[in-house]
Each structure stands twice: as C-alpha cells, then as structure tokens.
Design a protein around this motif. Structure first.
Motif, mmCIF file in Angstrom:
data_model
loop_
_atom_site.group_PDB
_atom_site.id
_atom_site.type_symbol
_atom_site.label_atom_id
_atom_site.label_comp_id
_atom_site.label_asym_id
_atom_site.label_seq_id
_atom_site.Cartn_x
_atom_site.Cartn_y
_atom_site.Cartn_z
ATOM 1 N N LEU A 137 0.820 -1.365 0.010
ATOM 2 C CA LEU A 137 -0.003 -0.254 0.834
ATOM 3 C C LEU A 137 0.468 0.917 0.224
ATOM 4 O O LEU A 137 1.993 1.380 0.409
ATOM 5 C CB LEU A 137 -1.135 0.300 1.237
ATOM 6 N N PRO A 138 -0.096 2.238 -0.886
ATOM 7 C CA PRO A 138 1.146 3.308 -0.263
ATOM 8 C C PRO A 138 0.880 3.905 1.257
ATOM 9 O O PRO A 138 0.278 3.762 1.855
ATOM 10 C CB PRO A 138 0.873 3.948 -1.744
ATOM 11 N N LYS A 139 1.947 4.695 1.278
ATOM 12 C CA LYS A 139 1.989 5.180 2.727
ATOM 13 C C LYS A 139 0.638 6.009 3.363
ATOM 14 O O LYS A 139 0.164 6.326 4.063
ATOM 15 C CB LYS A 139 3.312 6.273 2.683
ATOM 16 N N HIS A 140 -0.004 6.667 2.713
ATOM 17 C CA HIS A 140 -1.449 7.203 2.418
ATOM 18 C C HIS A 140 -2.302 7.130 1.766
ATOM 19 O O HIS A 140 -2.198 6.915 0.734
ATOM 20 C CB HIS A 140 -1.135 8.630 2.329
ATOM 21 N N ALA A 141 -3.662 6.045 1.994
ATOM 22 C CA ALA A 141 -3.990 5.261 0.377
ATOM 23 C C ALA A 141 -5.574 6.201 0.573
ATOM 24 O O ALA A 141 -6.033 5.839 1.876
ATOM 25 C CB ALA A 141 -4.440 3.912 1.754
ATOM 26 N N LEU A 142 -6.316 6.363 -0.371
ATOM 27 C CA LEU A 142 -7.245 6.479 -0.290
ATOM 28 C C LEU A 142 -8.848 5.257 -0.165
ATOM 29 O O LEU A 142 -7.780 3.630 -1.332
ATOM 30 C CB LEU A 142 -7.906 7.452 -1.803
ATOM 31 N N ILE A 143 -9.181 4.398 0.572
ATOM 32 C CA ILE A 143 -9.984 3.976 0.474
ATOM 33 C C ILE A 143 -11.530 3.384 0.270
ATOM 34 O O ILE A 143 -12.200 4.545 0.628
ATOM 35 C CB ILE A 143 -9.845 2.880 2.041
ATOM 36 N N GLY A 144 -11.960 2.729 -0.581
ATOM 37 C CA GLY A 144 -13.651 3.118 -0.983
ATOM 38 C C GLY A 144 -14.433 1.560 -1.288
ATOM 39 O O GLY A 144 -13.977 0.844 -1.131
ATOM 40 N N TYR A 145 -15.293 2.027 -0.957
ATOM 41 C CA TYR A 145 -16.657 1.099 -0.893
ATOM 42 C C TYR A 145 -17.237 0.398 -2.299
ATOM 43 O O TYR A 145 -17.411 1.632 -2.233
ATOM 44 C CB TYR A 145 -17.980 0.219 -0.112
ATOM 45 N N LEU A 146 -17.292 -0.658 -3.379
ATOM 46 C CA LEU A 146 -18.129 -0.204 -4.552
ATOM 47 C C LEU A 146 -19.307 -1.110 -3.840
ATOM 48 O O LEU A 146 -18.755 -2.546 -4.145
ATOM 49 C CB LEU A 146 -16.617 -1.244 -5.031
ATOM 50 N N HIS A 147 -20.183 -0.936 -4.960
ATOM 51 C CA HIS A 147 -21.543 -1.790 -4.924
ATOM 52 C C HIS A 147 -21.283 -2.274 -5.402
ATOM 53 O O HIS A 147 -22.006 -1.755 -6.205
ATOM 54 C CB HIS A 147 -23.044 -0.889 -4.991
ATOM 55 N N ALA A 148 -21.395 -4.287 -5.190
ATOM 56 C CA ALA A 148 -20.596 -5.130 -6.787
ATOM 57 C C ALA A 148 -22.190 -5.604 -6.474
ATOM 58 O O ALA A 148 -22.438 -5.946 -7.638
ATOM 59 C CB ALA A 148 -19.139 -5.468 -5.889
ATOM 60 N N SER A 149 -22.445 -6.091 -5.509
ATOM 61 C CA SER A 149 -24.202 -6.747 -5.163
ATOM 62 C C SER A 149 -25.558 -5.964 -5.191
ATOM 63 O O SER A 149 -26.098 -6.763 -5.048
ATOM 64 C CB SER A 149 -23.250 -7.823 -4.236
ATOM 65 N N PHE A 150 -25.007 -4.651 -5.096
ATOM 66 C CA PHE A 150 -26.191 -4.712 -5.501
ATOM 67 C C PHE A 150 -26.694 -3.036 -6.364
ATOM 68 O O PHE A 150 -25.331 -2.912 -6.281
ATOM 69 C CB PHE A 150 -26.971 -4.058 -3.635
ATOM 70 N N ALA A 151 -27.666 -2.458 -6.777
ATOM 71 C CA ALA A 151 -27.713 -1.188 -6.774
ATOM 72 C C ALA A 151 -28.586 -0.218 -5.967
ATOM 73 O O ALA A 151 -29.418 -0.548 -4.455
ATOM 74 C CB ALA A 151 -29.360 -1.176 -8.333
#
Length: 362
Positions: free
Chosen positions: A22-36
């Motif tokens: 990982l980079p020292k400072h990371a951007l983390i996000g959730y992806l709606h993969a199983s639902f709309a």
C-alpha cells in the motif's frame, strides 16, 4: 452520468511501497458490487486508478447464525450494466497489476453475522475462503454492524473475551490470515458505538443494563492488532461520543474526526478503568471513514474539514480546540469513504480532493 476512468495523477513511487504494497497514505472506498441503490452501478473496470483499496460490498450470510457467507454480482434485473463474472475477475486482475488491493467486505447494514458456534466459525472460514479464491482477492474487510457483535453478561475484559460470537470471529480471521500469509490484507470498518464508546461503556457493564454492543469490537481489534492492515472506523451515522478530553464530540466537522482517531492512536482506558487500557494502534494501521456525499450517510464533512482533521493528526496543524494526546502521526494511513459509487454520482469530489492531498503529505 457515464463512468469515465481518468488517467492516474501520480507518478510511480521512487521508493518501494511499504509492507502490504500500500502507499503510505491510502484512499479506500467501498464499491456497490452486489446491489444497486440511488448512486447507480459502477463496473470494476471503470473504478478510477486513484482508489488504493476497493472493498466489495457485500458478502452476506445465508442466515444470521449460519456463518455461510455468499457473494454475487448485482443481478442484471437490478443493474442492467453489470459486467459478466469473467469481466469482473479480469478487471480485478488489472487493478492488482496496478498495485491496488481488492477485498471482500463482509456484513454491511443488512448482513448480520453472528458466529455463535464453532460450526458457524468453520463455515465462515470455508465460505469466505471460497469467495477470496474464486475472485482472486487480496483479503477481507470486516464491516459487522447492527447486532452482529455484542458481549455476553459478565464478559468484561476486552483482553480475554469469552462471548462465542467474539471468540469465534477472532479465531476465524486468524485462520484465514494464516492460510493466505503475510500479504493478506485485513481491514475493519466498525461504527463508533463499537469502538470509541468503549471509553465510557463496555458491554452490559458491571451491573448489567447497558447496551451489550458497546465497545464490542475492542476485543476483536485487540486480538488481531498484529494482523490488521487498516482500521477505518465509520465517523458517520453516529451519536455524540466522549473523547479523551472528556467532552462529547458530534459528527459533521473536523473535530469529530480528530477526537475519534486520536483515541485509536493514543489508546484509552476501557469503561474508564485506568487499570484496563486499550493500547494504541500503529499510525499506519489507522484511517478514518467519512461519507462521500450528503446522500451517502449522516455526518458528511466537506473536503476542507476532512483535510483539516488529517493535517491536525499528521502535522499537528489545524487542530482547532482539540490537542491530540497521540502527538503527531506522520504514518497515519489515510481515508475511507462510503462509497466509490456515491463519489462518482457527485462528480468525484472525494477522490479529486483527497487523493492529491494524501499524496502531498509527508
């Protein structure tokens, strides 16, 4: 809005990334993969390159106590633009070749998971392992909410939990970590109620009567502290929480992020007992979560407020009225948001503001 994939905005690092890639400072996000939902579906291939950890939301159990976790892509009837499974897997590989981490997130608002038995524990290990293997994922995000975790009456020591749902979860995650080895990425997204509230209240309390869920993530975090890659507490959908200054802090501004994150960086006595202190985590294990937009959750903070909080924690600047007990934490890992989909819906405000900001930190 049509999804677009902007080119990467950062040059390759000149030094090798730290352990875990990982980079020292990371951007983390959730992806709606199983639902709309109202934000719309986003194909994995169209997730912009700025996202360092992509949490697939969500793996959910067949029943609350089965431990049998299932994940499937959003149905075509709900998400007409959904890719095929083969396309999804190919897009995951492409992300990984760019150095990104793709995790399965277990739980969420609707996915109650209670590993009340060793059979449920074993089913959890087997089924989560099957998901990781099927999609070639980098690890696991524990997003247990609602009534998934609570402490039985009399379970008062976070260092030595006795409640089956706690003990079995710790055991299950340890087994998965051992199976996949040192590169296995483990993240967690508890709500403040399950972590920072533990400064005041832990479980049902010495006399009973308290909410048994108070602080109930603490034994899990503590037992797995050598395995956790990033803990990103949800600093949203929260009531007021007492900080280490013994003042109540309310979500929606920089102050809440500073005070809540400082508790993890400084450690704190559990239920006010100075003989029972939850030790601090390493700064590289700590991020905080904030909604990508006003539609994504209660407690949205515009980019200047979020960055003021990070500047306080990392540089000791812009702290307002709260002085972090932890001092400065240049290793602070970064920012998590719910969600990548909501960020796209609102023109990528979160990504476009915070990714360059994180890259510019020391």
């Amino acid at each position: 809005m049509s999804p677009t994939t902007p080119p990467p905005t950062t040059p390759p690092p000149t030094t090798p990334p730290p352990v875990g890639g990982l980079p020292k400072h990371a951007l983390i996000g959730y992806l709606h993969a199983s639902f709309a939902n109202g934000s719309g579906y986003l194909r994995m291939a169209d997730v912009p390159a700025e996202w360092d950890i992509i949490n697939l939301a969500f793996g959910e159990p067949t029943s609350v106590t089965s431990g049998d976790i299932r994940f499937q892509l959003c149905p075509v009837s709900e998400c007409p633009s959904v890719e095929t499974e083969a396309e999804f897997i190919a897009a995951i590989r492409a992300k990984q070749q760019q150095g990104k981490k793709v995790l399965i997130s277990i739980g969420g608002q609707n996915g109650q998971v209670q590993l009340t038995t060793t059979a449920a524990r074993d089913a959890f290990v087997r089924s989560v392992g099957a998901i990781i293997d099927r999609y070639g994922l980098d690890g696991l995000d524990i997003d247990f909410e609602g009534h998934s975790l609570s402490l039985n009456t009399g379970d008062t020591d976070f260092k030595n939990p006795t409640t089956p749902v706690i003990v079995n979860l710790i055991s299950a995650v340890r087994t998965l970590k051992q199976r996949y080895g040192a590169d296995f990425v483990l993240t967690m997204a508890p709500e403040t109620f399950f972590v920072q509230l533990g400064y005041q209240y832990y479980g049902s309390g010495p006399w009973g009567g308290q909410d048994p869920r108070a602080g109930s993530y603490l034994p899990v975090i503590h037992a797995l502290r050598n395995d956790i890659t990033v803990l990103h507490v949800q600093d949203y959908n929260s009531g007021p929480i007492m900080g280490l200054d013994n003042q109540y802090h309310t979500m929606g501004g920089a102050d809440f992020h500073i005070a809540m994150t400082d508790m993890l960086l400084a450690g704190f006595p559990v239920a006010g007992n100075t003989a029972n202190v939850f030790p601090p985590l390493r700064p590289d294990q700590v991020a905080f979560g904030t909604p990508a937009s006003t539609s994504a959750g209660n407690g949205y903070v515009a980019p200047p407020g979020v960055q003021a909080a990070v500047n306080c924690l990392v540089r000791g600047a812009s702290c307002g009225g709260y002085a972090p007990r932890s001092g400065t934490s240049p290793g602070f890992r970064g920012l998590m948001t719910w969600s990548i989909n909501w960020d796209r819906y609102y023109g990528w405000e979160f990504k476009n503001n915070h990714e360059p900001f994180l890259n510019a930190l020391p």
